[in-house]
Each structure stands twice: as C-alpha cells, then as structure tokens.
Design a protein around this motif. Structure first.
Motif, PDB file in Angstrom:
ATOM      1  N   GLU A  39      37.639  37.362  43.044  1.00  0.00           N
ATOM      2  CA  GLU A  39      39.056  36.996  43.057  1.00  0.00           C
ATOM      3  C   GLU A  39      39.490  36.523  41.678  1.00  0.00           C
ATOM      4  O   GLU A  39      40.555  36.869  41.196  1.00  0.00           O
ATOM      5  CB  GLU A  39      39.321  35.908  44.099  1.00  0.00           C
ATOM      6  CG  GLU A  39      39.321  36.414  45.510  1.00  0.00           C
ATOM      7  CD  GLU A  39      40.413  37.444  45.761  1.00  0.00           C
ATOM      8  OE1 GLU A  39      41.575  37.191  45.379  1.00  0.00           O
ATOM      9  OE2 GLU A  39      40.104  38.505  46.318  1.00  0.00           O
ATOM     10  N   ARG A  40      38.671  35.717  41.040  1.00  0.00           N
ATOM     11  CA  ARG A  40      38.972  35.181  39.716  1.00  0.00           C
ATOM     12  C   ARG A  40      39.076  36.314  38.698  1.00  0.00           C
ATOM     13  O   ARG A  40      39.854  36.241  37.752  1.00  0.00           O
ATOM     14  CB  ARG A  40      37.875  34.183  39.316  1.00  0.00           C
ATOM     15  CG  ARG A  40      37.996  33.577  37.969  1.00  0.00           C
ATOM     16  CD  ARG A  40      39.120  32.592  37.790  1.00  0.00           C
ATOM     17  NE  ARG A  40      39.211  31.677  38.881  1.00  0.00           N
ATOM     18  CZ  ARG A  40      40.364  31.175  39.315  1.00  0.00           C
ATOM     19  NH1 ARG A  40      41.483  31.513  38.758  1.00  0.00           N
ATOM     20  NH2 ARG A  40      40.393  30.340  40.310  1.00  0.00           N
ATOM     21  N   LYS A  85      40.527  38.939  38.864  1.00  0.00           N
ATOM     22  CA  LYS A  85      41.866  39.530  38.852  1.00  0.00           C
ATOM     23  C   LYS A  85      42.801  38.806  37.884  1.00  0.00           C
ATOM     24  O   LYS A  85      43.826  39.345  37.501  1.00  0.00           O
ATOM     25  CB  LYS A  85      42.468  39.495  40.260  1.00  0.00           C
ATOM     26  CG  LYS A  85      41.696  40.343  41.252  1.00  0.00           C
ATOM     27  CD  LYS A  85      42.266  40.179  42.640  1.00  0.00           C
ATOM     28  CE  LYS A  85      41.430  40.948  43.652  1.00  0.00           C
ATOM     29  NZ  LYS A  85      41.871  40.714  45.032  1.00  0.00           N
ATOM     30  N   THR A  86      42.457  37.567  37.502  1.00  0.00           N
ATOM     31  CA  THR A  86      43.359  36.765  36.667  1.00  0.00           C
ATOM     32  C   THR A  86      42.745  36.323  35.348  1.00  0.00           C
ATOM     33  O   THR A  86      43.391  35.631  34.578  1.00  0.00           O
ATOM     34  CB  THR A  86      43.816  35.504  37.427  1.00  0.00           C
ATOM     35  OG1 THR A  86      42.682  34.690  37.702  1.00  0.00           O
ATOM     36  CG2 THR A  86      44.537  35.861  38.702  1.00  0.00           C
ATOM     37  N   ASP A  94      41.571  31.851  31.988  1.00  0.00           N
ATOM     38  CA  ASP A  94      42.537  32.530  32.847  1.00  0.00           C
ATOM     39  C   ASP A  94      43.856  32.753  32.120  1.00  0.00           C
ATOM     40  O   ASP A  94      44.140  32.134  31.102  1.00  0.00           O
ATOM     41  CB  ASP A  94      42.794  31.717  34.115  1.00  0.00           C
ATOM     42  CG  ASP A  94      41.647  31.776  35.091  1.00  0.00           C
ATOM     43  OD1 ASP A  94      40.860  32.738  35.029  1.00  0.00           O
ATOM     44  OD2 ASP A  94      41.544  30.864  35.921  1.00  0.00           O
ATOM     45  N   ILE A 134      39.114  46.485  31.279  1.00  0.00           N
ATOM     46  CA  ILE A 134      39.864  47.044  32.403  1.00  0.00           C
ATOM     47  C   ILE A 134      40.776  48.155  31.945  1.00  0.00           C
ATOM     48  O   ILE A 134      41.306  48.193  30.905  1.00  0.00           O
ATOM     49  CB  ILE A 134      40.672  45.937  33.107  1.00  0.00           C
ATOM     50  CG1 ILE A 134      39.687  44.912  33.634  1.00  0.00           C
ATOM     51  CG2 ILE A 134      41.522  46.505  34.211  1.00  0.00           C
ATOM     52  CD1 ILE A 134      40.312  43.678  34.204  1.00  0.00           C
TER      53      ILE A 134
END
Length: 85
Positions: A10-11, A13-14, A37, A85
């Motif tokens: 989840e982390r 993603k940010t 982040d 990414i």
C-alpha cells in the motif's frame, strides 16, 4: 489488519524515494531503509526483520537527523519512484 507485506505494498503507491542507510561499525553492517512519501513524511524500516517499521518522521530532515544521530551513513543516492515506475 494488514500484514507488514500488505502495508508496504500500500505504501508503495505513495512513496517518492528510497534510501539505504548502514551502520558501518557493525559486522555485518546493519541496514535501514528510509522511505519518503509524497506528503513529505518519512518512515524507516528494517529490511532484515520483514521490513518492520522502526520510526516515522514528519519530514526528511528529522529522519536524516535521527539516522545520523545513531551514526548511520547513507549509501550513495536516492532511488526515485519515477525512475522505477
């Protein structure tokens, strides 16, 4: 409750960047991973302990100071999310 692996997913993603920090006084050297982040906060994880969260800081300078206080040294450069990414 999310497992440590799910929480990291989840982390991911940010996150904006990663840094590896080592304590060269120990053998083998202790390694910590600093994850910055997009909101400016930073978290420090222990890769050798299933990426257990060690501490969270509201900004990079506080996280860096915490690591330097314990005599950790940053490995060369940051790994940027945009490059991966």
């Amino acid at each position: 409750m999310l497992s440590q692996e799910q929480a990291l997913a989840e982390r991911a993603k940010t996150w904006r960047f990663l840094e590896l920090w080592v304590d060269p006084a120990l053998f083998p050297p202790r390694v910590l991973m600093l994850m910055g982040d997009r909101d400016g906060s930073c978290r420090i994880f222990k890769p050798d302990a299933d990426y257990q969260l060690v501490v969270t800081h509201s900004n990079y300078e506080a996280a860096k100071d915490w690591l330097l206080e314990d005599e950790y040294e940053r490995i060369e450069s940051q790994l940027l999310a945009a490059e991966i990414i």
